[in-house]
Enzyme design. Structure first.
Site: not given
Length: 615
Positions: A204, A408
């Site tokens: 991430k 996401s």
């Protein structure tokens, strides 16, 4: 007594004159707008005509999108007078409709790709257009491309042509893909700004610029694999179209220099030698070639042709006044934000409202959610997903069609669908979560500004001018970890996997659609048409319409847009064209708008910054 009016009276007169002047201005605008419309309508001597054996000129301009962003109706009206607007947007659905319609139109014999003003489009969208071009060629018609210069996206589409023409002074620019970012840790240290980072997911990397001065090894590994995967799809498609070796598209510097020397430094000649293009032709050469191919137009000196924009106006289907059973289509495009957002963006409330509209419409029997989003607010994403669950509970199948990216939050809102389609180059996954709070107590202290006071709890005193306590940081991190657990649990449940299996392929890593299929994150590779067919099959429909469910302009907005549209083409070009400075400022404003629009009530985001860097 003074002969001058009192101060109060002068104020009243000023207000009256202002209101009266405004009233006259509005009435004059409406009057002259309507008058101009009438005059233009009466004075129009000819409609759009398509002669037999004409060429359809696919002069695509601007960005190709799944859904146009909402603009001011007056601004939209003025832009209608300019057909090809390099700063505008084109609906992918319109491009596909025009090509497929032209394939069946006996008046159209050739399609000309004129892509000079095509600016931005994901590879998956370009592939959809390429597939339509192949269907056009299968009808026995020819596709040719003409250009002074081909950039990478433009060349991808041009490769589907039977013949590619290049200006003798032009060239082909194929650079490959890259993913670079700016990193601010040292700058933040010098400015004494503290970035409190909360995240779960090794890959991430959206917050890395605030905690590092370079790309992490994990992000480098993931980004390299992703770029190689997507670039392989690009090169295999283009090389297959051109019948050349994939590695000849972007030669290394040594090979490039040798080929350039072989062509005596002539980029156009090198493009011929490398078989990137088929023929060199000036604008006049191409005109003469097309005159021989399709013939001279009945008026003017050009060949018989109709532009994409004129042809779209001519063949656009009339609205149906008799509602039939339909597959509804809702486009979820852009960053996921809270509340009500305009068309072309995703809002937790506004997108959920469109889903409710589909749920309560008795004629909508199934739904395709077209997702083209890097994510955003975790709260808004869940709002949308909850509405999708309600739609499924109402007995209406939901199929997701992933566009250029569905990562996401874009994957969060997709995961609960009955079936998920992606294209080979869709960017998806990025199953991770992060939060960030920047505080400026040290920056302010360095210039003599300090914050002090009292509060009834440490929560009441939270501020960007005060540091976060370790306890507060631990609590926020715990919320982030819980959010990640919720995310992978959701994926595990919907994709029939174990949490451990999902965690292994999650960690915020971005995958191509092709790889996502192997990992079980999507069900099949295909585009919007396949998704519509699947939705109809799941709803046991054999005969059906498709209907796009979207936000609509108010009657007042439609009136203003229609009233001014007819006059816009008579305005000076300087009033509607933006300068280079304005374009640069628009890009900066767009970036700042994305950053400042993050408004999750819990400051928790499921967002794929990497995807926007590539898209």
């Amino acid at each position: 007594m003074s002969a001058n009016p009192s101060f109060f009276k002068r104020i009243c007169l000023f207000i009256w004159h202002t209101l009266n002047g405004t009233r006259k201005l509005i009435l004059n605008l409406i009057f002259f707008g309507i008058l101009a419309t009438i005059i233009i309508s009466i004075g129009s001597s000819e409609d759009i005509q398509v002669e037999d054996n004409s060429a359809l000129v696919l002069n695509l301009a601007g960005s190709i999108v799944d859904q146009k962003q909402q603009v001011d109706p007056l601004e939209a009206a003025f832009k209608q007078g300019q057909n090809a607007n390099a700063d505008g947007e084109i609906l992918l659905a319109d491009v596909l409709y025009v090509i497929d319609n032209a394939a069946q139109d006996q008046r159209i014999s050739t399609l000309v790709l004129d892509l000079a003003d095509l600016k931005r489009a994901g590879i998956s969208k370009l592939q959809s257009i390429g597939d339509a071009l192949n269907r056009f060629k299968e009808s026995g018609k020819k596709v040719v491309a003409i250009g002074n210069y081909y950039e990478q996206n433009q060349y991808f589409l041009a490769s589907f042509a039977d013949t590619i023409y290049l200006n003798p002074q032009g060239g082909v620019s194929l650079d490959g893909l890259s993913m670079y970012n700016q990193y601010f840790k040292s700058a933040l240290d010098k400015l004494k700004v503290k970035a409190h980072i909360f995240r779960v997911g090794t890959f991430k990397s959206a917050v890395e610029p605030y905690m590092r001065d370079n790309m992490s090894d994990a992000a480098r590994e993931a980004s390299s694999a992703l770029l190689a995967d997507v670039w392989q799809s690009y090169t295999q498609t283009v090389a297959g179209n051109r019948n050349i070796e994939p590695n000849s598209l972007v030669p290394d510097a040594t090979t490039y220099l040798a080929e350039l020397d072989k062509a005596n430094g002539d980029s156009a000649a090198m493009a011929i030698n490398m078989k990137w293009v088929d023929s060199l032709a000036t604008t006049e050469d191409f005109r003469q070639t097309m005159l021989e191919t399709v013939g001279k137009a009945s008026s003017g000196d050009s060949f018989k042709q109709v532009s994409f924009y004129d042809y779209l106006t001519l063949v656009s289907p009339l609205p149906s006044f008799v509602e039939q059973d339909s597959v509804g289509i809702i486009v979820a495009s852009g960053t996921i934000l809270n509340g009500t957002q305009p068309a072309g963006q995703i809002g937790g409330e506004s997108t959920a409202e469109l889903l409710r509209k589909a749920r309560f419409d008795k004629h909508v029997k199934a739904l395709v959610l077209r997702v083209d989003s890097p994510g955003g607010s975790a709260f808004a994403s869940e709002q949308i997903r909850q509405e999708l669950l309600a739609l499924k509970a109402a007995g209406k199948p939901v199929v997701v069609s992933m566009g250029s990216l569905a990562a996401s939050g874009g994957y969060w809102i997709s995961a609960s669908a009955d079936y998920i389609f992606a294209t080979p180059t869709t960017l998806t996954g990025s199953i991770g979560i992060f939060g960030m709070i920047t505080t400026f107590e040290d920056s302010l202290a360095s210039i003599g500004v300090h914050t002090d006071g009292v509060s009834t709890s440490e929560w009441a005193g939270l501020s960007v001018t005060r540091t976060l306590s370790p306890q507060v940081e631990a609590i926020i991190q715990r919320h982030i970890e819980r959010g990640y657990l919720d995310f992978i649990s959701l994926v595990a449940k919907e994709r029939k996997m174990t949490i451990e299996q999902v965690d292994k392929i999650a960690q915020g890593r971005v995958w191509s659609g092709k790889k996502a299929l192997e990992l079980g994150l999507v069900d099949e590779l295909g585009d919007l048409d396949e998704a519509i067919a699947k939705a109809a099959k799941l709803a046991d429909m054999t005969l059906f319409d498709t209907r796009v469910i979207e936000q609509e302009l108010t009657p007042e907005q439609r009136f203003m847009q229609q009233m001014f549209a007819s006059v816009s083409s008579y305005l000076p070009a300087s009033l509607s064209q933006s300068s280079m400075l304005e374009q640069m400022l628009a890009q900066l404003t767009s970036s700042l708008k994305t950053l400042t629009s993050f408004d999750d009530p819990n400051n928790v985001y499921i967002y794929c910054d990497t995807c926007n860097m590539m898209n």
